[in-house]
Design a protein around this motif. Structure first.
Motif, PDB file in Angstrom:
ATOM      1  N   HIS A 193      35.905  12.416 -26.541  1.00 50.10           N
ATOM      2  CA  HIS A 193      34.990  13.195 -27.386  1.00 50.10           C
ATOM      3  C   HIS A 193      33.544  13.038 -26.951  1.00 50.10           C
ATOM      4  O   HIS A 193      32.632  13.508 -27.621  1.00 50.10           O
ATOM      5  N   LYS A 194      33.337  12.359 -25.825  1.00 47.85           N
ATOM      6  CA  LYS A 194      31.996  12.172 -25.291  1.00 47.85           C
ATOM      7  C   LYS A 194      32.101  11.947 -23.780  1.00 47.85           C
ATOM      8  O   LYS A 194      33.204  11.736 -23.250  1.00 47.85           O
ATOM      9  N   VAL A 195      30.958  11.984 -23.107  1.00 51.01           N
ATOM     10  CA  VAL A 195      30.928  11.679 -21.674  1.00 51.01           C
ATOM     11  C   VAL A 195      30.793  10.164 -21.532  1.00 51.01           C
ATOM     12  O   VAL A 195      29.804   9.582 -21.972  1.00 51.01           O
ATOM     13  N   ASP A 196      31.813   9.532 -20.964  1.00 49.60           N
ATOM     14  CA  ASP A 196      31.734   8.090 -20.748  1.00 49.60           C
ATOM     15  C   ASP A 196      31.191   7.815 -19.345  1.00 49.60           C
ATOM     16  O   ASP A 196      31.110   8.707 -18.508  1.00 49.60           O
ATOM     17  N   LEU A 197      30.797   6.577 -19.105  1.00 54.68           N
ATOM     18  CA  LEU A 197      30.184   6.206 -17.827  1.00 54.68           C
ATOM     19  C   LEU A 197      31.133   6.448 -16.653  1.00 54.68           C
ATOM     20  O   LEU A 197      30.719   6.913 -15.591  1.00 54.68           O
ATOM     21  N   GLU A 198      32.412   6.160 -16.844  1.00 51.08           N
ATOM     22  CA  GLU A 198      33.388   6.332 -15.759  1.00 51.08           C
ATOM     23  C   GLU A 198      33.465   7.788 -15.318  1.00 51.08           C
ATOM     24  O   GLU A 198      33.450   8.100 -14.124  1.00 51.08           O
ATOM     25  N   THR A 199      33.519   8.694 -16.296  1.00 51.07           N
ATOM     26  CA  THR A 199      33.593  10.125 -15.975  1.00 51.07           C
ATOM     27  C   THR A 199      32.308  10.595 -15.319  1.00 51.07           C
ATOM     28  O   THR A 199      32.333  11.366 -14.349  1.00 51.07           O
ATOM     29  N   LEU A 200      31.191  10.132 -15.836  1.00 54.12           N
ATOM     30  CA  LEU A 200      29.901  10.518 -15.256  1.00 54.12           C
ATOM     31  C   LEU A 200      29.816  10.076 -13.795  1.00 54.12           C
ATOM     32  O   LEU A 200      29.362  10.828 -12.930  1.00 54.12           O
ATOM     33  N   LYS A 201      30.280   8.860 -13.515  1.00 52.25           N
ATOM     34  CA  LYS A 201      30.239   8.357 -12.141  1.00 52.25           C
ATOM     35  C   LYS A 201      31.185   9.127 -11.228  1.00 52.25           C
ATOM     36  O   LYS A 201      30.895   9.340 -10.048  1.00 52.25           O
ATOM     37  N   GLU A 202      32.323   9.562 -11.772  1.00 50.93           N
ATOM     38  CA  GLU A 202      33.266  10.377 -10.985  1.00 50.93           C
ATOM     39  C   GLU A 202      32.582  11.657 -10.501  1.00 50.93           C
ATOM     40  O   GLU A 202      32.712  12.050  -9.340  1.00 50.93           O
ATOM     41  N   VAL A 203      31.863  12.298 -11.428  1.00 55.76           N
ATOM     42  CA  VAL A 203      31.220  13.582 -11.106  1.00 55.76           C
ATOM     43  C   VAL A 203      30.017  13.367 -10.197  1.00 55.76           C
ATOM     44  O   VAL A 203      29.850  14.059  -9.189  1.00 55.76           O
ATOM     45  N   THR A 204      29.166  12.416 -10.548  1.00 55.30           N
ATOM     46  CA  THR A 204      27.949  12.204  -9.756  1.00 55.30           C
ATOM     47  C   THR A 204      28.255  11.781  -8.323  1.00 55.30           C
ATOM     48  O   THR A 204      27.494  12.065  -7.403  1.00 55.30           O
ATOM     49  N   ALA A 205      29.400  11.095  -8.129  1.00 53.37           N
ATOM     50  CA  ALA A 205      29.778  10.646  -6.781  1.00 53.37           C
ATOM     51  C   ALA A 205      29.938  11.830  -5.831  1.00 53.37           C
ATOM     52  O   ALA A 205      29.742  11.708  -4.613  1.00 53.37           O
ATOM     53  N   GLU A 206      30.270  12.996  -6.377  1.00 53.35           N
ATOM     54  CA  GLU A 206      30.464  14.195  -5.554  1.00 53.35           C
ATOM     55  C   GLU A 206      29.147  14.823  -5.134  1.00 53.35           C
ATOM     56  O   GLU A 206      29.116  15.697  -4.252  1.00 53.35           O
TER      57      GLU A 206
END
Length: 279
Positions: free
Chosen positions: A264-277
């Motif tokens: 229900h929110k953007v967690d750090l793990e997901t954010l890092k997955e996206v930013t890594a790209e």
């Protein structure tokens, strides 16, 4: 890989699962373009208004994906066209967004005529020039904004200069530092577009405030993601370099990916997955 091999892999992976109705609605919402107020857009609009009133030309320079186009389009929308029966439409601000690469004089005139809803675009360059000048005057254009102006051919800048000189229309050229390099080759062009507004990146408190605005007004997820916290902000700063366009892309994609995970929110793990790209 052959077609048969690809078919075998596809069968092994199975059909792609379809998003639920509620999830799909959220994804569509997050994919919609949303224009929100930012202080630097107001500053840009004030600068443009000053140029319009003084009938002076200039240029807006900034790196790609900093929001220059959105800021100029917002200014255009604030000066709504007016239409009276039997008369040409009054269009105070003409904004050309998608001029072709290596834009010739004829290409430029055709783009202006199309923007002003004028159908006749055939003829010699001299005929189309005369027609364009007549339409610009008839539509009461006070400012012409040309986005990605570095796409203009060197000789086309002379035509832009004439629009300013002969019609007393404020002409604004928008682009990256490549635009500066191009116009400085011709002293007469450069002197007419010497005034420059720098549209920069976000940093420090400005970047933090922008992230907070995006979380509250664009993402609007059920639970706060605390994207302006130290760790989240550091991750975003390193990936975006302060570019508003990249920030927008990363945050929207992170939100969609988080929702697809059932979060229900953007967690750090997901954010890092996206930013890594994006690094």
């Amino acid at each position: 890989m052959t077609s048969k091999q690809a078919q075998a892999v596809a069968q092994q992976l199975g059909e792609i699962s379809v998003n639920g109705e509620k999830l799909q609605a959220e994804i569509q919402r997050l994919n919609r373009k949303t224009c929100i107020f930012l202080e630097q857009v107001k500053i840009l609009n004030d600068w443009l208004e000053g140029k319009r009133q003084a009938r002076q030309s200039g240029r807006i320079v900034g790196e790609s994906r900093t929001g220059k186009t959105m800021g100029c389009d917002a200014y255009r929308l604030r000066h709504k066209p007016k239409q009276e029966v039997g008369k040409p439409p009054l269009v105070p601000i003409a904004f050309l967004e998608n001029i072709p690469s290596d834009c010739s004089a004829k290409d430029l005139f055709n783009e202006i005529l199309k923007h002003l809803k004028y159908q006749m675009t055939k003829g010699t360059v001299a005929e189309i020039r005369e027609r364009t000048f007549r339409v610009l005057k008839g539509c009461g254009v006070e400012m012409l904004i040309i986005d990605e102006a570095d796409r203009l051919k060197p000789k086309t800048f002379a035509e832009v200069r004439d629009i300013f000189d002969k019609l007393e229309i404020a002409v604004i050229l928008v682009g990256t530092d490549r635009l500066d390099a191009v116009i400085k080759r011709d002293e007469q062009v450069y002197n007419r577009f010497r005034a420059c507004h720098r549209f920069g990146k976000f940093s420090g408190e400005d970047f933090k405030r922008t992230v907070e605005i995006w979380e509250k007004q664009i993402l609007k997820l059920p639970v706060a993601s605390n994207l302006s916290s130290k760790t989240m902000l550091k991750t975003l700063g390193e990936a975006t370099g302060g570019y508003i366009g990249l920030l927008d892309m990363i945050l929207r994609e992170s939100a969609i990916r988080a929702l697809k995970k059932g979060l229900h929110k953007v967690d750090l793990e997901t954010l890092k997955e996206v930013t890594a790209e994006y690094k």
